[in-house]
Design an enzyme around this catalytic site. Structure first.
Site, PDB file in Angstrom:
ATOM      1  N   HIS A  22      -5.772   3.547  -1.722  1.00 38.46           N
ATOM      2  CA  HIS A  22      -7.126   3.819  -1.211  1.00 38.46           C
ATOM      3  C   HIS A  22      -7.521   5.201  -1.718  1.00 38.46           C
ATOM      4  O   HIS A  22      -6.920   6.199  -1.327  1.00 38.46           O
ATOM      5  CB  HIS A  22      -7.081   3.777   0.319  1.00 38.46           C
ATOM      6  CG  HIS A  22      -8.405   3.933   0.980  1.00 38.46           C
ATOM      7  ND1 HIS A  22      -8.572   3.808   2.339  1.00 38.46           N
ATOM      8  CD2 HIS A  22      -9.639   4.214   0.490  1.00 38.46           C
ATOM      9  CE1 HIS A  22      -9.849   3.984   2.652  1.00 38.46           C
ATOM     10  NE2 HIS A  22     -10.510   4.255   1.552  1.00 38.46           N
ATOM     11  N   HIS A  74      -3.588  -4.745   7.729  1.00 38.40           N
ATOM     12  CA  HIS A  74      -3.746  -3.631   8.644  1.00 38.40           C
ATOM     13  C   HIS A  74      -2.850  -3.807   9.864  1.00 38.40           C
ATOM     14  O   HIS A  74      -2.991  -4.777  10.594  1.00 38.40           O
ATOM     15  CB  HIS A  74      -5.199  -3.420   9.115  1.00 38.40           C
ATOM     16  CG  HIS A  74      -5.484  -1.967   9.370  1.00 38.40           C
ATOM     17  ND1 HIS A  74      -4.994  -1.321  10.461  1.00 38.40           N
ATOM     18  CD2 HIS A  74      -6.134  -1.043   8.629  1.00 38.40           C
ATOM     19  CE1 HIS A  74      -5.360  -0.047  10.398  1.00 38.40           C
ATOM     20  NE2 HIS A  74      -6.047   0.154   9.283  1.00 38.40           N
ATOM     21  N   THR A 112      -8.225   3.331   8.124  1.00 32.52           N
ATOM     22  CA  THR A 112      -9.428   2.520   8.205  1.00 32.52           C
ATOM     23  C   THR A 112      -9.470   1.846   9.579  1.00 32.52           C
ATOM     24  O   THR A 112      -8.514   1.186   9.974  1.00 32.52           O
ATOM     25  CB  THR A 112      -9.411   1.440   7.100  1.00 32.52           C
ATOM     26  OG1 THR A 112      -9.082   2.089   5.881  1.00 32.52           O
ATOM     27  CG2 THR A 112     -10.753   0.764   6.975  1.00 32.52           C
ATOM     28  N   ARG A 169      -7.509  12.628   0.716  1.00 29.63           N
ATOM     29  CA  ARG A 169      -6.416  13.144   1.551  1.00 29.63           C
ATOM     30  C   ARG A 169      -5.051  12.674   1.080  1.00 29.63           C
ATOM     31  O   ARG A 169      -4.054  13.273   1.395  1.00 29.63           O
ATOM     32  CB  ARG A 169      -6.628  12.771   3.011  1.00 29.63           C
ATOM     33  CG  ARG A 169      -6.447  11.306   3.311  1.00 29.63           C
ATOM     34  CD  ARG A 169      -6.444  11.054   4.792  1.00 29.63           C
ATOM     35  NE  ARG A 169      -7.750  11.210   5.365  1.00 29.63           N
ATOM     36  CZ  ARG A 169      -8.167  10.540   6.455  1.00 29.63           C
ATOM     37  NH1 ARG A 169      -7.356   9.715   7.060  1.00 29.63           N
ATOM     38  NH2 ARG A 169      -9.368  10.685   6.923  1.00 29.63           N
ATOM     39  N   HIS A 195       0.814   6.297   1.793  1.00 33.21           N
ATOM     40  CA  HIS A 195       1.613   7.238   2.584  1.00 33.21           C
ATOM     41  C   HIS A 195       2.548   8.079   1.722  1.00 33.21           C
ATOM     42  O   HIS A 195       2.948   9.170   2.118  1.00 33.21           O
ATOM     43  CB  HIS A 195       2.452   6.494   3.621  1.00 33.21           C
ATOM     44  CG  HIS A 195       1.649   6.008   4.783  1.00 33.21           C
ATOM     45  ND1 HIS A 195       0.651   6.739   5.363  1.00 33.21           N
ATOM     46  CD2 HIS A 195       1.704   4.854   5.480  1.00 33.21           C
ATOM     47  CE1 HIS A 195       0.133   6.068   6.362  1.00 33.21           C
ATOM     48  NE2 HIS A 195       0.754   4.903   6.452  1.00 33.21           N
ATOM     49  N   ARG A 220      -9.713   7.828  -1.133  1.00 34.24           N
ATOM     50  CA  ARG A 220     -10.674   8.212  -0.097  1.00 34.24           C
ATOM     51  C   ARG A 220     -11.584   9.314  -0.602  1.00 34.24           C
ATOM     52  O   ARG A 220     -11.201  10.107  -1.455  1.00 34.24           O
ATOM     53  CB  ARG A 220      -9.930   8.683   1.165  1.00 34.24           C
ATOM     54  CG  ARG A 220      -9.124   7.574   1.835  1.00 34.24           C
ATOM     55  CD  ARG A 220      -8.541   8.069   3.142  1.00 34.24           C
ATOM     56  NE  ARG A 220      -9.571   8.233   4.139  1.00 34.24           N
ATOM     57  CZ  ARG A 220      -9.768   7.398   5.167  1.00 34.24           C
ATOM     58  NH1 ARG A 220      -8.980   6.361   5.341  1.00 34.24           N
ATOM     59  NH2 ARG A 220     -10.732   7.607   6.017  1.00 34.24           N
ATOM     60  N   ASN A 228       0.852  -1.191   0.000  1.00 33.88           N
ATOM     61  CA  ASN A 228       0.000   0.000   0.000  1.00 33.88           C
ATOM     62  C   ASN A 228       0.894   1.249   0.000  1.00 33.88           C
ATOM     63  O   ASN A 228       1.735   1.420   0.889  1.00 33.88           O
ATOM     64  CB  ASN A 228      -0.896  -0.030   1.255  1.00 33.88           C
ATOM     65  CG  ASN A 228      -1.820   1.163   1.310  1.00 33.88           C
ATOM     66  OD1 ASN A 228      -1.389   2.299   1.137  1.00 33.88           O
ATOM     67  ND2 ASN A 228      -3.085   0.920   1.563  1.00 33.88           N
ATOM     68  N   GLU A 279     -10.785  -9.646   3.010  1.00 36.98           N
ATOM     69  CA  GLU A 279      -9.514  -9.263   3.614  1.00 36.98           C
ATOM     70  C   GLU A 279      -9.783  -9.170   5.105  1.00 36.98           C
ATOM     71  O   GLU A 279     -10.575  -8.336   5.559  1.00 36.98           O
ATOM     72  CB  GLU A 279      -9.017  -7.923   3.078  1.00 36.98           C
ATOM     73  CG  GLU A 279      -7.690  -7.526   3.749  1.00 36.98           C
ATOM     74  CD  GLU A 279      -7.007  -6.334   3.110  1.00 36.98           C
ATOM     75  OE1 GLU A 279      -7.153  -6.132   1.890  1.00 36.98           O
ATOM     76  OE2 GLU A 279      -6.318  -5.609   3.847  1.00 36.98           O
ATOM     77  N   GLU A 295      -8.645   0.175  -2.947  1.00 36.22           N
ATOM     78  CA  GLU A 295      -9.495   0.163  -1.751  1.00 36.22           C
ATOM     79  C   GLU A 295     -10.471   1.315  -1.880  1.00 36.22           C
ATOM     80  O   GLU A 295     -10.058   2.443  -2.199  1.00 36.22           O
ATOM     81  CB  GLU A 295      -8.658   0.413  -0.498  1.00 36.22           C
ATOM     82  CG  GLU A 295      -7.835  -0.740  -0.059  1.00 36.22           C
ATOM     83  CD  GLU A 295      -7.066  -0.371   1.216  1.00 36.22           C
ATOM     84  OE1 GLU A 295      -7.364   0.648   1.841  1.00 36.22           O
ATOM     85  OE2 GLU A 295      -6.149  -1.109   1.540  1.00 36.22           O
TER      86      GLU A 295
HETATM   87  N1  PXP Z   1      -5.731  -3.234   4.214  1.00 37.06           N
HETATM   88  C1  PXP Z   1      -6.689  -2.282   4.306  1.00 37.06           C
HETATM   89  C2  PXP Z   1      -8.085  -2.644   3.936  1.00 37.06           C
HETATM   90  C3  PXP Z   1      -6.390  -0.970   4.721  1.00 37.06           C
HETATM   91  O1  PXP Z   1      -7.358  -0.036   4.797  1.00 37.06           O
HETATM   92  C4  PXP Z   1      -5.046  -0.666   5.027  1.00 37.06           C
HETATM   93  C5  PXP Z   1      -4.685   0.735   5.421  1.00 37.06           C
HETATM   94  O2  PXP Z   1      -4.838   1.573   4.345  1.00 37.06           O
HETATM   95  C6  PXP Z   1      -4.074  -1.683   4.903  1.00 37.06           C
HETATM   96  C7  PXP Z   1      -4.449  -2.949   4.518  1.00 37.06           C
HETATM   97  C8  PXP Z   1      -2.631  -1.419   5.200  1.00 37.06           C
HETATM   98  O3  PXP Z   1      -2.502  -1.160   6.560  1.00 37.06           O
HETATM   99  P1  PXP Z   1      -1.102  -0.667   7.139  1.00 37.06           P
HETATM  100  O4  PXP Z   1      -0.808   0.656   6.486  1.00 37.06           O
HETATM  101  O5  PXP Z   1      -1.353  -0.566   8.599  1.00 37.06           O
HETATM  102  O6  PXP Z   1      -0.094  -1.700   6.755  1.00 37.06           O
END
Ligand code: PXP
Length: 241
Positions: free
Chosen positions: A43, A190, A101, A49, A10, A45, A7, A151, A70
């Site tokens: 994602h 997550h 999330t 953001r 960031h 959003r 992901n 997931e 996402e």
């Molecule tokens: N899976 C989902 C559905 C998420 O919303 C997120 C956060 O955007 C992640 C995985 C990744 O989480 P993390 O950034 O804590 O690794």
């Protein structure tokens, strides 16, 4: 062996902090791919953001592996997904005030709304995963609404210590087994880190891990020394003061 989805939200968060062009999530996607990511996750959003619609279009052009979008189960975002056509979609709950999330999607009790939503994406050839807590009621409901995968939310596992962590781990193991029995693909994500991922890899029903924060946090640190060296080299030494 399970797949790793990276992901890169960031990277866009950092760019948005200055409102400029760097760091570019598309460049990050290319590097993550070189590093062996099996797929990229972003994602989009509602409040935009971090990832912007333009990022998504550009990522669609350059991501050679798999692009997982996402998104909230909202019409406006579905229209974008149907236009951009990611390789997969993960439906997540979304509240504007949250930092990231927070909980899983409430699927049980919302089948009437979710089934047609999932159906429309699937009819367009986009596989749909639902981000849920490892609760048997939601796992079964995910099967009923026609999702391809779930997931499982690993946040409670990632954020707890013994003995709670053992209960959280068991819930993931049982949720994964049930989902697989129902013919659903099993993903997890997550809060996963270089430490807590190890135990989870024993759950062989999980075929995909989606990880963002921990990888980006490490990238900042392992890359900082080189970045400072590169800037140092841009500035000539002057004798004296
Ligand atoms: N899976 C989902 C559905 C998420 O919303 C997120 C956060 O955007 C992640 C995985 C990744 O989480 P993390 O950034 O804590 O690794």
């Amino acid at each position: 062996m399970a797949r790793l989805g990276v992901n890169i939200d960031h990277v866009a968060t950092l760019r948005q902090a200055r409102g400029g062009h760097e760091p570019d999530p598309v460049a990050a996607a290319v590097l993550a791919d070189l590093g062996g990511a099996d797929g990229l996750v972003v994602h989009l959003r509602e409040d935009r953001r971090h990832i912007q619609e333009r990022d998504l279009t550009r990522l669609r052009d350059v991501v050679p592996s798999s692009l997982n979008l996402e998104m909230a189960a909202e019409e406006a975002i579905a229209a974008i997904a149907l236009r951009v056509r990611p390789d997969a979609v993960t439906l997540v709950p979304e509240r504007r005030q949250e930092l990231t999330t927070e909980g899983g999607l409430a699927v049980a009790g919302h089948e009437d709304r979710l089934a047609p939503f999932v159906g429309r994406l699937r009819d367009a050839g986009i596989p749909v995963s639902l981000f849920i807590d490892p609760d048997p009621a939601h796992v079964r409901a995910a099967g009923r609404v026609g999702a391809d995968a779930v997931e499982l939310h690993t946040g409670p596992y990632a954020n707890s210590r013994r003995p709670d962590i053992d209960r959280a781990f068991d819930a993931l193991r049982e949720g994964a087994a049930l989902a697989r029995q129902l013919g659903l693909g099993v993903h997890a994500g997550h809060g996963l880190t270089y430490h807590n991922i190890r135990r989870l890899t024993a759950i062989t029903d999980i075929v995909e891990f989606n990880i963002g924060h921990s990888i980006l946090a490490r990238a900042v640190l392992v890359g900082l020394e080189r970045a400072v060296r590169d800037m140092r080299a841009c500035i000539p030494f002057t004798a004296g003061r």
